[in-house]
Design an enzyme around this catalytic site. Structure first.
Site, PDB file in Angstrom:
ATOM      1  N   CYS A  66     -14.545  53.186 -28.729  1.00 53.58           N
ATOM      2  CA  CYS A  66     -14.516  52.830 -30.155  1.00 53.58           C
ATOM      3  C   CYS A  66     -14.712  51.335 -30.379  1.00 53.58           C
ATOM      4  O   CYS A  66     -15.411  50.924 -31.304  1.00 53.58           O
ATOM      5  CB  CYS A  66     -13.212  53.303 -30.801  1.00 53.58           C
ATOM      6  SG  CYS A  66     -11.706  52.645 -30.029  1.00 53.58           S
TER       7      CYS A  66
ATOM      8  N   ASP B 194     -15.416  55.200 -39.665  1.00 54.71           N
ATOM      9  CA  ASP B 194     -14.885  55.627 -38.367  1.00 54.71           C
ATOM     10  C   ASP B 194     -16.032  55.888 -37.388  1.00 54.71           C
ATOM     11  O   ASP B 194     -16.894  56.738 -37.634  1.00 54.71           O
ATOM     12  CB  ASP B 194     -14.040  56.890 -38.546  1.00 54.71           C
ATOM     13  CG  ASP B 194     -13.088  57.121 -37.388  1.00 54.71           C
ATOM     14  OD1 ASP B 194     -13.474  56.827 -36.244  1.00 54.71           O
ATOM     15  OD2 ASP B 194     -11.962  57.587 -37.625  1.00 54.71           O
TER      16      ASP B 194
ATOM     17  N   HIS C 292      -7.188  52.471 -32.273  1.00 54.13           N
ATOM     18  CA  HIS C 292      -8.593  52.722 -32.628  1.00 54.13           C
ATOM     19  C   HIS C 292      -9.193  51.480 -33.254  1.00 54.13           C
ATOM     20  O   HIS C 292      -8.488  50.645 -33.828  1.00 54.13           O
ATOM     21  CB  HIS C 292      -8.665  53.888 -33.619  1.00 54.13           C
ATOM     22  CG  HIS C 292     -10.050  54.421 -33.830  1.00 54.13           C
ATOM     23  ND1 HIS C 292     -10.848  54.852 -32.803  1.00 54.13           N
ATOM     24  CD2 HIS C 292     -10.791  54.585 -34.972  1.00 54.13           C
ATOM     25  CE1 HIS C 292     -12.006  55.278 -33.282  1.00 54.13           C
ATOM     26  NE2 HIS C 292     -11.999  55.111 -34.585  1.00 54.13           N
TER      27      HIS C 292
END
Length: 367
Positions: free
Chosen positions: A76, A200, A182
């Site tokens: 990520c 995201d 994240h």
């Protein structure tokens, strides 16, 4: 016949593959709403339209034009940074595939080995390091250094411009989502609802969504168990300083290792001798002990400079080819934070040091 170590490696790989196969497959997750509002929902589209009208979605289109899904479950941070660097139109200065220069997760390895990121993820500090190495201007803020009001102020400034993007490091649990730490870029802000748009990068899991900014702040204001430090956010923008001031070279490649050794081991010994009569004597000594592939470093620097700016500051020879005046002008050297500059008014700096938590090199040129 395979060696014992390779056999053990294969066994571990097979065991990991078997363990992964034993986990039930998933196709996305339901976005917890509230607190989040899915971007593609009627309410999400209304928030987008109003924020666009208010001027706080300026960076959204450049981000979405370069948006990508993280290629590994733990990538990520790398995917987020790739999106932001490409959105800012920062030239990586090296090829991605074919003739194309383009940031990709696989190229962001100067601060942490990809295998380690693949298995353990990446920390806030390492992402900031990667952004620096990629040539971006970075302002990183740990949650303990700022407040939610600071986050809001910085976010409004970023989303109201085309030259800045905000990356958030947060804990999913505070948003009611599954998972832990994240990274994702923030694509916009709705002032009336005080909500931020999270783009995201784990699109296989959750779609882009709006979240209340105070709640995002709570998710940011959490401790990363890997480091024991608070998470945070960073502002990434194009470096507006003069071109070619700093180049980061990945020294994991064999062709650069001897140059790094020269800078970190050989140079200190060469410079210990106090019997240096003049600049020419010093130059002769340094050039004489240069490793055989030092010329590759200079050629690489010229190539990057050509790509970086059409109007180069280099002087040119009779055939119009740029002349790189490195070391030959003045051997002002910085070595691992120590100043080996017995002479004043240096025309250039050749700095060689370990940075970004891995073996890499920095070239600095002051014209």
């Amino acid at each position: 016949m395979a060696s014992k170590s390779s056999s053990q490696g294969e066994s571990k790989g097979q065991a990991a593959a078997a363990a992964a196969a034993a986990v039930p497959s998933l196709y996305g997750r339901v976005l917890p709403s509230p607190p989040a509002v899915e971007f593609a929902s009627p309410e999400g589209r209304r928030l987008f339209s109003e924020a666009l009208e208010a001027g706080t979605m300026q960076g959204f289109f450049s981000l979405i034009s370069c948006f990508q899904t993280q290629s590994e479950p733990a990538f990520c941070g790398l995917a987020t940074l790739s999106v932001v660097l490409n959105a800012l139109r920062i030239d990586p200065g090296r090829r991605w595939k074919g003739p194309w220069r383009w940031f990709d997760e696989s190229m962001l390895d100067c601060c942490e080995h990809l295998d380690k990121v693949r298995s353990h993820g990446i920390t806030f500090g390492k992402v900031a390091c990667l952004a620096h190495c990629a040539g971006a201007d970075v302002r990183a803020f740990r949650a303990g250094q700022v407040t939610v009001d600071d986050l809001r102020r910085h976010l409004v400034r970023c989303v109201s411009s085309l030259d800045c993007h905000l990356i958030a490091s947060y804990h999913r649990k505070l948003l009611g989502q599954t998972g832990t730490g994240h990274f994702s870029p923030i694509g916009g802000y709705h002032a009336g609802k005080d909500m931020a748009l999270i783009l995201d990068v784990a699109r296989f899991k959750y779609p882009p969504h709006w979240v209340p900014l105070p709640l995002l702040w709570e998710a940011i204001n959490t401790i990363d168990e890997a480091t024991g430090l608070l998470r945070g956010f960073m502002l990434i923008s194009r470096n507006t300083t003069a071109p070619s001031l700093i180049y980061a070279v990945n020294c994991r490649d064999e062709s650069w290792k001897s140059v790094e050794k020269y800078c970190t081991e050989d140079l200190p010994n060469l410079l210990k001798d106090d019997n240096v009569e003049n600049v020419l004597t010093l130059l002769s000594r340094l050039v004489k002990h240069l490793p055989p592939n030092a010329g590759n470093l200079i050629k690489w620097t010229i190539e990057v400079r050509r790509q970086e700016e059409v109007g180069s500051n280099f002087s040119k020879d009779a055939d119009g080819r740029p002349i790189l005046k490195v070391i030959l002008i003045f051997p002002f050297m910085l070595l691992q934070g120590q100043n080996f500059a017995p002479y004043s008014k240096p025309h250039c700096v050749f700095a060689c040091r370990k940075r970004c938590y891995s073996k890499s090199m920095t070239l600095s040129f002051f014209n």
